[in-house]
Design an enzyme around this catalytic site. Sequence first.
Site, PDB file in Angstrom:
ATOM      1  N   LYS A 144      -1.521  51.910  40.236  1.00 27.30           N
ATOM      2  CA  LYS A 144      -0.913  53.005  40.991  1.00 27.30           C
ATOM      3  C   LYS A 144      -0.988  54.324  40.234  1.00 27.30           C
ATOM      4  O   LYS A 144      -1.161  55.378  40.844  1.00 27.30           O
ATOM      5  CB  LYS A 144       0.547  52.675  41.351  1.00 27.30           C
ATOM      6  CG  LYS A 144       0.651  51.555  42.386  1.00 27.30           C
ATOM      7  CD  LYS A 144       1.979  51.517  43.106  1.00 27.30           C
ATOM      8  CE  LYS A 144       1.899  50.488  44.234  1.00 27.30           C
ATOM      9  NZ  LYS A 144       3.159  50.276  44.928  1.00 27.30           N
ATOM     10  N   LYS A 227      -6.787  43.179  47.462  1.00 27.01           N
ATOM     11  CA  LYS A 227      -5.757  42.574  48.326  1.00 27.01           C
ATOM     12  C   LYS A 227      -5.512  43.423  49.562  1.00 27.01           C
ATOM     13  O   LYS A 227      -5.731  44.640  49.552  1.00 27.01           O
ATOM     14  CB  LYS A 227      -4.452  42.344  47.556  1.00 27.01           C
ATOM     15  CG  LYS A 227      -3.597  43.577  47.346  1.00 27.01           C
ATOM     16  CD  LYS A 227      -2.129  43.213  47.052  1.00 27.01           C
ATOM     17  CE  LYS A 227      -1.269  44.471  47.159  1.00 27.01           C
ATOM     18  NZ  LYS A 227       0.150  44.284  47.222  1.00 27.01           N
ATOM     19  N   LYS A 230      -0.666  47.398  52.868  1.00 29.54           N
ATOM     20  CA  LYS A 230      -0.241  48.225  53.997  1.00 29.54           C
ATOM     21  C   LYS A 230      -0.401  49.712  53.705  1.00 29.54           C
ATOM     22  O   LYS A 230      -0.346  50.528  54.615  1.00 29.54           O
ATOM     23  CB  LYS A 230       1.201  47.896  54.379  1.00 29.54           C
ATOM     24  CG  LYS A 230       2.224  48.029  53.258  1.00 29.54           C
ATOM     25  CD  LYS A 230       3.618  47.778  53.779  1.00 29.54           C
ATOM     26  CE  LYS A 230       4.574  47.081  52.847  1.00 29.54           C
ATOM     27  NZ  LYS A 230       4.929  47.737  51.590  1.00 29.54           N
TER      28      LYS A 230
HETATM   29  P1  ATP Z   1       1.666  48.109  49.018  1.00 26.91           P
HETATM   30  O1  ATP Z   1       0.490  47.289  49.412  1.00 26.91           O
HETATM   31  O2  ATP Z   1       1.975  49.198  49.973  1.00 26.91           O
HETATM   32  O3  ATP Z   1       1.662  48.518  47.588  1.00 26.91           O
HETATM   33  P2  ATP Z   1       2.880  45.683  49.423  1.00 26.91           P
HETATM   34  O4  ATP Z   1       2.239  45.410  50.734  1.00 26.91           O
HETATM   35  O5  ATP Z   1       2.412  44.968  48.212  1.00 26.91           O
HETATM   36  O6  ATP Z   1       2.899  47.207  49.147  1.00 26.91           O
HETATM   37  P3  ATP Z   1       5.582  44.997  48.775  1.00 26.91           P
HETATM   38  O7  ATP Z   1       6.871  45.428  49.345  1.00 26.91           O
HETATM   39  O8  ATP Z   1       5.271  45.546  47.432  1.00 26.91           O
HETATM   40  O9  ATP Z   1       4.408  45.392  49.701  1.00 26.91           O
HETATM   41  O10 ATP Z   1       5.488  43.415  48.756  1.00 26.91           O
HETATM   42  C1  ATP Z   1       6.313  42.543  49.459  1.00 26.91           C
HETATM   43  C2  ATP Z   1       5.866  41.131  49.249  1.00 26.91           C
HETATM   44  O11 ATP Z   1       4.616  40.902  49.908  1.00 26.91           O
HETATM   45  C3  ATP Z   1       5.650  40.737  47.783  1.00 26.91           C
HETATM   46  O12 ATP Z   1       6.167  39.445  47.539  1.00 26.91           O
HETATM   47  C4  ATP Z   1       4.157  40.742  47.620  1.00 26.91           C
HETATM   48  O13 ATP Z   1       3.728  39.861  46.608  1.00 26.91           O
HETATM   49  C5  ATP Z   1       3.700  40.271  48.991  1.00 26.91           C
HETATM   50  N1  ATP Z   1       2.349  40.740  49.313  1.00 26.91           N
HETATM   51  C6  ATP Z   1       1.955  42.021  49.478  1.00 26.91           C
HETATM   52  N2  ATP Z   1       0.648  42.082  49.779  1.00 26.91           N
HETATM   53  C7  ATP Z   1       0.198  40.804  49.821  1.00 26.91           C
HETATM   54  C8  ATP Z   1      -1.090  40.196  50.102  1.00 26.91           C
HETATM   55  N3  ATP Z   1      -2.152  40.928  50.393  1.00 26.91           N
HETATM   56  N4  ATP Z   1      -1.179  38.842  50.077  1.00 26.91           N
HETATM   57  C9  ATP Z   1      -0.093  38.076  49.800  1.00 26.91           C
HETATM   58  N5  ATP Z   1       1.141  38.595  49.515  1.00 26.91           N
HETATM   59  C10 ATP Z   1       1.297  39.926  49.534  1.00 26.91           C
END
Ligand code: ATP
Length: 363
Positions: A144, A227, A230
């Site tokens: 980040k 990965k 969002k």
């Molecule tokens: P961003 O992608 O905007 O940085 P994020 O999608 O990772 O955020 P978080 O709130 O940080 O969202 O994560 C919430 C949960 O979702 C965490 O347990 C994280 O490990 C899981 N997670 C996020 N993206 C993935 C993915 N692509 N595959 C599996 N688990 C995920």
Amino acid sequence: MGENALLSNIKAAMPERRAHFRRFGTLMEFDKSRKTVFSGIQPSGEFSIGNYFGALKHWAAMQEGVNPIYCIVDMHAITVPQDPETLRRRTLECAAVLLAIGIDPDKSLLFIQSHASAHAELAWILNCFSYMGELSRMTQFKDKSQKLNAESIRVGLFDYPVLMAADILAYQTDIVPVGEDQRQHIELTRDIAVRFNQAFGDTFTVPEGRYAEIGTKVLSLSDPSKKMSKSDENRNSYVLILEEPESILNKFKRAVTDSEPEIRYDPKAKPGISNLLEIYAAASGISVQDSVSQFDGLGYGELKKRVGEAVIEELRPIQEKYAEFSKDKAYVDSVLKAGADAAREIAASNLKIVQEKVGFYSL
Ligand code: ATP
Ligand code: LTN
């Protein structure tokens, strides 16, 4: 309907909800023989199927025989710039999504992080037991902060994992269900807990991460080397939990794969196809091997269509429930209020123990 009839309808519906909250109140006399489960999610956007398959689906499944605590981590969200009104709106939407995926306030404690100030207070104490070196090695921080120039990297972004450790340790958590990307943060939390325990005697439960077997790392549909996120600029790279069926089908149709026609699970050589197979397995509840056999002899076009359809089916009931909860702000607020009251009590009592251990004077 006349006003009186409307009022009596509302009153008739109320006792059920009141009873519900009375039960919720007693739930917080936690059963110490049960394991405590804690996890958090940032209200930083709409949720993707990565969030769902990697974390949220497992939260919903982990509510029996444990003490489940689920938290909307708004203080983590402000480690990157946020528009205040948008953050407020997304926080409420996040609560409605969590209820829609099946978090049951009768069984689980659901609350907003900033409503329990002990998280921030404990984070400060833990800051004094954490090292710059270990925080500098966190890959999420490196990823980040790489996108920013050094002068504009916020201290909060750097310190993010210590606040996460405070979230977890404030509840004497045993199990933390998260996606694979959080593994390093969980390891750091364990290191901080062990370090504190060694200095002051047994204080914190040392938590364990719990990672899904399938769906722990859902990959981007447009670039399967990273990965699904969002916050990706390319909207075709992710599918949202609340996305329209037609748009879901279109995104899967466009998913990047490879030029060799065989459907086979091989994450290294065929990351795009393997990702689709994993998503299919996660959505339909069958193993990856069985998914591969189901698609034997079919082309990529058919695979993409069926994955899209399976995801739409999985999301349909969630979208329907979300439509109901999102109309009932009073109900969602009452769940969050009951959750905050209970969370505050638990976190404050653990914080007090820590404050005494480090030598704070008490009156
Ligand atoms: P961003 O992608 O905007 O940085 P994020 O999608 O990772 O955020 P978080 O709130 O940080 O969202 O994560 C919430 C949960 O979702 C965490 O347990 C994280 O490990 C899981 N997670 C996020 N993206 C993935 C993915 N692509 N595959 C599996 N688990 C995920
Ligand atoms: N960093 C986490 C969100 C989070 C969290 C937590 C997860 C904040 N505090 C405590 C589990 C336990 C993420 O998913 N990005």
